[in-house]
Design a protein around this motif. Sequence first.
Motif, short mmCIF file in Angstrom:
data_model
loop_
_atom_site.label_atom_id
_atom_site.label_comp_id
_atom_site.label_asym_id
_atom_site.label_seq_id
_atom_site.Cartn_x
_atom_site.Cartn_y
_atom_site.Cartn_z
N ARG A 1 55.92 46.27 48.13
CA ARG A 1 56.69 47.28 48.85
C ARG A 1 57.28 46.62 50.09
NH1 ARG A 1 51.91 49.09 47.63
NH2 ARG A 1 51.14 48.81 49.76
N GLU B 1 49.38 52.59 49.99
CA GLU B 1 50.67 53.19 49.63
C GLU B 1 50.93 54.47 50.43
OE1 GLU B 1 51.43 51.89 45.02
OE2 GLU B 1 49.83 53.32 45.43
N PRO C 1 56.80 53.47 44.82
CA PRO C 1 55.48 53.44 44.16
C PRO C 1 55.46 54.15 42.81
CG PRO C 1 55.26 53.99 46.48
CD PRO C 1 56.72 54.07 46.16
N LEU D 1 48.08 57.44 44.23
CA LEU D 1 48.48 56.39 45.15
C LEU D 1 47.28 55.83 45.90
CD1 LEU D 1 51.74 57.88 46.68
CD2 LEU D 1 51.48 56.44 44.65
#
Length: 392
Positions: free
Chosen positions: A319, A378, A340, A374
């Motif tokens: 990310r 995240e 995500p 998640l």
Amino acid sequence: MIDDRKKERETLGIMTYYHLPLTLALLAILSATSATANDGAYYASGNQIIPLQETDISVKKEVLTIKRINDDKVRVTVDYTFHNPGAEKTILMGFEADSPTGDVNGTPRDGHHPYIENFSVSFNDKKTPHKVSILVPNDKKEKELYTLEDLKKQNPIPEVEDTNDTDFYYVYHFPATFPTGDSRVIHTYDYAISGSVLTETEIEYLLTPALRWANKQIDDFTLIIDLGELQQYHISPTFFDNTDQWTTQGRVKILMQDVKNEMSLKTSRVMTVWQQKGSVTFHAKNFKPNGELSLYSNRIIYLEGVIDSKTLKTSLQERPLFYEAKLKDEFTRKVLENIPYAQRGYIFKNKELKAYFEGQPWYIPDPEYKEATLTEDEKAWLKEVRELKIGE
């Protein structure tokens, strides 16, 4: 990637197991602002089991598996079938493990390599004991071959203090008695994953030492690589020309493309693997490797200034990280917020988001997608995205 000193040791006629850049672990504490010798941690890498010298016994089959077993380790399993056409014969086999280099402490642990664990060998279904010798290179002259007497000597363990470059190496060795016909040797070990400030995943595995057996090839060779879920990495075509000899298992895509290695800053043609979940397999008959396995994965660089979805580079594995960044518009925020979910294969109903992610080479839509759970990292990252401001 393999320096000249290490290349010289390939000629020594034993399984060479270099400490070169390896895989996967995010060595996040390393500073990304400098490029010194301490910017990477090189723990270990892999190699074939080979004899000191052999003219009779051949490698009939080999299945090499490299599998991630947790965040900072991989496991190598090598399943060999050897063929001895003559009378029963005993040879000395083994592999060399060079000392760790870079931002590591290379002090031996009980006379063993500090970043290799669970080394084992079975010969025709029987566990085979092995010994470990520590050898210090002769400054005057490199040996052309190790002798049995060399390996029997357990040299005093060198004293090491937070070393960056230790100049000794380990030899894991064992005698192997081959009866007439086929024999099966299974070799396994775990090693710590290496990395650097700009490349998260780096694996070096030597393939060419297999040419030192009698047949100068591997009659039937299979390589299986499974680095875990949500992985994006590159394999240099050093022992293959294109993707024709590769197959994918699970939710995986492969493609030949030009990629810049962020550590070396060199752009080259490589095979990129986008592995949502699964593995890749290389297979060849009469395999005569003319190069080694070299695998790496770039880190995502911090994004700063104004972020625009039209120029935003995203990844299956990472990310983006932000430094004094702003967003071009709200759509860019939506793209970031959905990374995500896209990484896990969510099929978008929003036309703009659908078009954006279908334009990303790493995106693999999953018709069986279930609501993602998640990670805490995240969730913290999404909170940061939602706090980014829009502005020029």
